[in-house]
Design an enzyme around this catalytic site. Sequence first.
Site, PDB file in Angstrom:
ATOM      1  N   THR A  80      36.222  33.331  31.577  1.00 28.14           N
ATOM      2  CA  THR A  80      37.458  32.666  31.992  1.00 28.14           C
ATOM      3  C   THR A  80      37.424  31.184  31.633  1.00 28.14           C
ATOM      4  OG1 THR A  80      37.451  34.109  33.895  1.00 28.14           O
ATOM      5  CG2 THR A  80      38.844  32.138  34.036  1.00 28.14           C
ATOM      6  N   ARG A 104      43.540  46.623  36.756  1.00 26.38           N
ATOM      7  CA  ARG A 104      42.661  45.699  37.477  1.00 26.38           C
ATOM      8  C   ARG A 104      43.098  44.234  37.255  1.00 26.38           C
ATOM      9  NH1 ARG A 104      39.120  41.154  36.160  1.00 26.38           N
ATOM     10  NH2 ARG A 104      37.380  41.163  37.609  1.00 26.38           N
ATOM     11  N   VAL A 105      43.086  43.455  38.332  1.00 25.37           N
ATOM     12  CA  VAL A 105      43.359  42.021  38.278  1.00 25.37           C
ATOM     13  C   VAL A 105      42.162  41.304  38.881  1.00 25.37           C
ATOM     14  CG1 VAL A 105      44.824  40.195  39.262  1.00 25.37           C
ATOM     15  CG2 VAL A 105      45.873  42.284  38.368  1.00 25.37           C
ATOM     16  N   ASP A 138      40.084  37.300  39.658  1.00 21.37           N
ATOM     17  CA  ASP A 138      40.297  36.113  40.491  1.00 21.37           C
ATOM     18  C   ASP A 138      41.169  35.057  39.817  1.00 21.37           C
ATOM     19  OD1 ASP A 138      38.174  35.808  38.588  1.00 21.37           O
ATOM     20  OD2 ASP A 138      37.722  33.878  39.522  1.00 21.37           O
TER      21      ASP A 138
HETATM   22  N1  GLY Z   1      36.880  35.749  36.214  1.00 20.86           N
HETATM   23  C1  GLY Z   1      37.664  36.620  35.461  1.00 20.86           C
HETATM   24  C2  GLY Z   1      37.832  37.948  36.037  1.00 20.86           C
HETATM   25  O1  GLY Z   1      37.012  38.433  36.783  1.00 20.86           O
HETATM   26  O2  GLY Z   1      38.820  38.577  35.732  1.00 20.86           O
END
Ligand code: GLY
Length: 352
Positions: free
Chosen positions: A211, A239-240, A242
């Site tokens: 990220t 799926r999403v 953080d």
């Molecule tokens: N940090 C990115 C995710 O887990 O989607």
Amino acid sequence: MLIYFGMAIKILENQHMKRRKFIKTASLTSVGLTLGSTLVNCDEINTKTAVLQNKEAIANLKALPLVVATWHVKEATAKAMEVLQAGGNALDAVEQGCRLEEANEKNQTVGKGGLPDRDGNVTLDACIMDKHGNCGSVVYLQNITHAVSVARKVMEDTPHVMFAGEGAKQFAISKGFQPEDLLTEASKKAWEKWKIEAKYKPIINIENHDTIGMLAIDKNGDIAGACTSSGLAYKIGGRVGDSPIIGSGLFVDNEIGGCVATGLGEEVVKTVGSFLVVELMRQGKTPQQACEEAIGRIVTKPNSNYKNFQVGYIAVNKQGEIGSYSIHQWFSMTKFQDEKNEQIQSDYYNKT
Ligand code: GLY
């Protein structure tokens, strides 16, 4: 080093007012009969205190503007700094910095060229937050490269905070974003190779960049942040992570500081990581101490299997101090300050 007196004076005024209020309250409650003379003495005390605090505030301020980002993204921090040096604000800077990586097809963790889910769909998550605490977010966005800019449009052009899936895509198109295929040949090949075994497990430090989270402080001392990601590679469809969740992937409080997260989103969400870091700074911790404590909350959970995943935080406070910490080695941040654009290796928890 550039010192911004306007900001120092603002801090000074706040501290002065707080102290004045405190001393007045104390006088009123404990020595009511000598109220008049107590207040005169307080003013004298306050003047002396103010001079000392002025010096302290100026000495503590770091050079501004400042940009920090997760991982090794020198071109993105350079872009953000270019915006700041041209007089742009922190919000413009973080958006432009993140856009650069979203358009970089070689970066397989954000934007165009991001690795797809297990069904071959590239789905993006992003959010952005300004100095007033306003925020915008998109989750499960498909076919639009610049998720961070769509998040900004959500923040600025709607009364809402978060748009998801097809609704987010249609909103983006209505704002002039061009739909395109985000699955590049390289990412398609990687996905086809993955499908041979189709093992579903997080990869620590995927290519040493995951990220992209960015925080900037502009020359006025105002803080903004943004976060963008294609999420966990080969995730289950839907799926999403953080990255688009305000308080988890990103949090900014312009009075205190900001934080962004990278790594396995589920673990960040479970501890509301970025909000936690900012709240720890509010309680007086430095950015470094706050990041370390937030990682501590993850790794010290009973039955934590932290050896199998990575989480990293970077943080800045209002004074321009920075911090970063991760579970495992090889997390890094890029910092652009004082004409220097440098990669800094993060300290980490798991040294066994
Ligand atoms: N940090 C990115 C995710 O887990 O989607």
